[in-house]
Enzyme design. Structure first.
Site, PDB file in Angstrom:
ATOM      1  N   SER A  58      65.782 -43.922  -1.805  1.00 52.94           N
ATOM      2  CA  SER A  58      65.324 -44.060  -1.224  1.00 52.94           C
ATOM      3  C   SER A  58      65.997 -43.577   0.704  1.00 52.94           C
ATOM      4  CB  SER A  58      64.908 -45.892  -0.418  1.00 52.94           C
ATOM      5  OG  SER A  58      64.766 -46.333   0.614  1.00 52.94           O
ATOM      6  N   THR A  61      68.570 -45.223   2.850  1.00 54.41           N
ATOM      7  CA  THR A  61      69.710 -45.729   2.547  1.00 54.41           C
ATOM      8  C   THR A  61      70.939 -45.004   3.696  1.00 54.41           C
ATOM      9  OG1 THR A  61      70.617 -44.801   0.775  1.00 54.41           O
ATOM     10  CG2 THR A  61      68.960 -46.724   0.366  1.00 54.41           C
ATOM     11  N   VAL A  63      73.393 -43.214   1.925  1.00 55.08           N
ATOM     12  CA  VAL A  63      73.397 -41.998   1.148  1.00 55.08           C
ATOM     13  C   VAL A  63      72.754 -40.590   1.020  1.00 55.08           C
ATOM     14  CG1 VAL A  63      74.736 -40.593  -0.922  1.00 55.08           C
ATOM     15  CG2 VAL A  63      75.608 -43.299   0.083  1.00 55.08           C
ATOM     16  N   CYS A  64      71.446 -41.473   0.941  1.00 51.90           N
ATOM     17  CA  CYS A  64      70.563 -41.080   1.158  1.00 51.90           C
ATOM     18  C   CYS A  64      70.580 -39.890   2.105  1.00 51.90           C
ATOM     19  CB  CYS A  64      68.899 -41.698   0.850  1.00 51.90           C
ATOM     20  SG  CYS A  64      68.975 -42.792  -1.278  1.00 51.90           S
ATOM     21  N   ALA A  65      70.032 -40.521   3.321  1.00 49.09           N
ATOM     22  CA  ALA A  65      69.700 -40.274   4.598  1.00 49.09           C
ATOM     23  C   ALA A  65      71.669 -39.011   5.018  1.00 49.09           C
ATOM     24  CB  ALA A  65      70.556 -41.308   5.904  1.00 49.09           C
TER      25      ALA A  65
END
Length: 170
Positions: A58, A61, A63-65
């Site tokens: 997603s 979040t 880490v995803c960003a």
């Protein structure tokens, strides 16, 4: 949907990964996802380019960003390379994030509708109906050259190894 043999955890807890696990040397299966305009986009739309599939649960979040920011920076210096950022987020959320962050070098794509990518590449987290984290590098002839499924979803991918694989193809 098939269960993979991948041992993946989310915050230390085991999760079940569904789909067909992709491996180096496989012919990359075509898949259909949707873009920010809700238009269908296929992997084959990028034929003739090296493809970097940036896969994550997603965009909302940390880490995803960070994963998307890093690949966006790197994409700026890669010619004939399409960096495809894929999650099951709605296209509107992906577009909002990229606009707020000024990310213009990645192509965000959503697998939320049919999980076509997730199933064909073995990235679906059964417990959450999200995609697990990883990276897939596909050459100009649509052969898979690099695959990383993160054993712990909350960790960042091995950027150096992925970028090394890309640079060997361009």
């Amino acid at each position: 949907m098939n269960k993979t043999n991948l041992n993946v955890t989310f915050a230390g807890n085991p999760v079940t990964i569904l789909g067909n696990e992709i491996k180096v040397g496989d012919k990359a299966p075509d898949f259909t996802v949707i873009n920010e305009k809700l238009e269908s986009v296929k992997l084959s739309d990028f034929d003739g380019k090296v493809k970097v599939l940036v896969v994550y649960p997603s965009i909302d979040t940390g880490v995803c960003a960070a994963q998307n920011r890093k690949f966006n920076v790197e994409a700026n210096s890669l010619e004939d390379v399409a960096v495809l950022s894929i999650s099951v987020d709605l296209p509107f959320a992906q577009s909002r994030f990229c606009g707020a962050e000024g990310l213009e070098n990645i192509i965000t794509l959503s697998d939320h509708k049919d999980l076509d990518f997730g199933e064909k590449y073995g990235f679906v987290i059964e417990e959450f109906r999200l995609l697990t984290r990883g990276t897939v590098i596909i050459d100009k002839d649509n052969t898979v050259k690099y695959v990383e499924y993160l054993p712990e979803i909350t960790n960042e991918p091995d950027y150096d190894a992925a970028l090394k694989a890309v640079k060997e193809l361009i």
